[in-house]
Design an enzyme around this catalytic site. Sequence first.
Site, mmCIF file in Angstrom:
data_model
loop_
_atom_site.group_PDB
_atom_site.id
_atom_site.type_symbol
_atom_site.label_atom_id
_atom_site.label_comp_id
_atom_site.label_asym_id
_atom_site.label_seq_id
_atom_site.Cartn_x
_atom_site.Cartn_y
_atom_site.Cartn_z
ATOM 1 C CG ASP A 1 14.256 0.976 -32.852
ATOM 2 O OD1 ASP A 1 13.783 2.127 -32.837
ATOM 3 O OD2 ASP A 1 14.423 0.268 -31.840
ATOM 4 C CG ASP A 24 16.166 4.089 -30.084
ATOM 5 O OD1 ASP A 24 15.035 4.570 -30.318
ATOM 6 O OD2 ASP A 24 16.338 2.997 -29.496
#
Length: 350
Positions: free
Chosen positions: A221, A264
């Site tokens: 992440d 993301d």
Amino acid sequence: MTRDSAASLRTRDSINSGKYGSAPADVATAVLTEAEYELFAELGRPRRVEAGQLLFRRGELGTTMFVIARGVVDLDFGDDLVGKRLGPSEFFGELGLLIGDHVRSADAVAASDGLLIELRHEEFQRLVDRDPGLVSYFLRRAILRVVLNEQSLIRRLRRRNEELQSALDSLYAATHQLNQTEELVRTDELTRLYNRRGLTLHLQERREQGAQRSMGLLLVDCDRFKQVNDDHGHLIGDRVLQGVANILRSVAGPEDLACRIGGDEFCLLVVSDQREEVMRFGDFIVSTAQGLMQMSHGTPLMCPLSVGACLIDPARDWNDGYAHADAALYQAKRLGGNRVHWHDMELTSA
């Protein structure tokens, strides 16, 4: 003048005077001239047939020729080739007579009640003895008919080959397009990594193939990614995401799978049953991102990455393993990000 010379002279005069008639415009129809029919009918053997009666089969050896006096006969050549329907004064099976033991190229079936004239070798020899000129004329036409039929068959086969090739080309194009469509369905448009659907299909295929090898799962992440978008715009944010994808792509082996789950968040599935090996993957991802950040001057090339790692037991549900990796990722984030965390039964720091 000898008998044979006289017969030859009469034949030549008869041909010149039109007694035998000219060959039909379409020689392949095999229509006898009036003189030929009269002679064949005189010396041949009459044979009555009934509708539906099989005269011979394709592939059988034949030694006789037939002339249709009354009725209709169908010739079926099989293999999707065009059949023929013959009527009065037409002949068929001549190669069996002329060559002897010739393999029949078609099924011959009486399409109606009728009468045939059957000619075997002995009857044909009597034809030759009776009128060699007329028989010679018939043979030239019969040979021409065979040649024309062979040429027609070659054209049909060539056309069928072209149609088959065209069909194969169309099938290849359709398959290629289908594969491309399937790949697009599996692939994230921005990063060209597999998307969540691609990950799901990959796991399903592994189960169907009975794959039993353990795998390491790394959830990745981006830290402070929203700040990149806010400060530099979404175009730069997209480039950062593409950079993360390039890191994962560079470390993934031929049996591994890199994927953008969404936004993301990424993941990397690696074939491994060793914690140390999986952690080396995680350390490489984090350190590579750090190196790219140090190369940035003004416009960011990368952002810090947090990684949660665990081993996936192939005998357990995928969601269990994902939950462990997600818990590790959450812990990495809670501790400030830019690091790797591992999760077994208990969460431990890298």
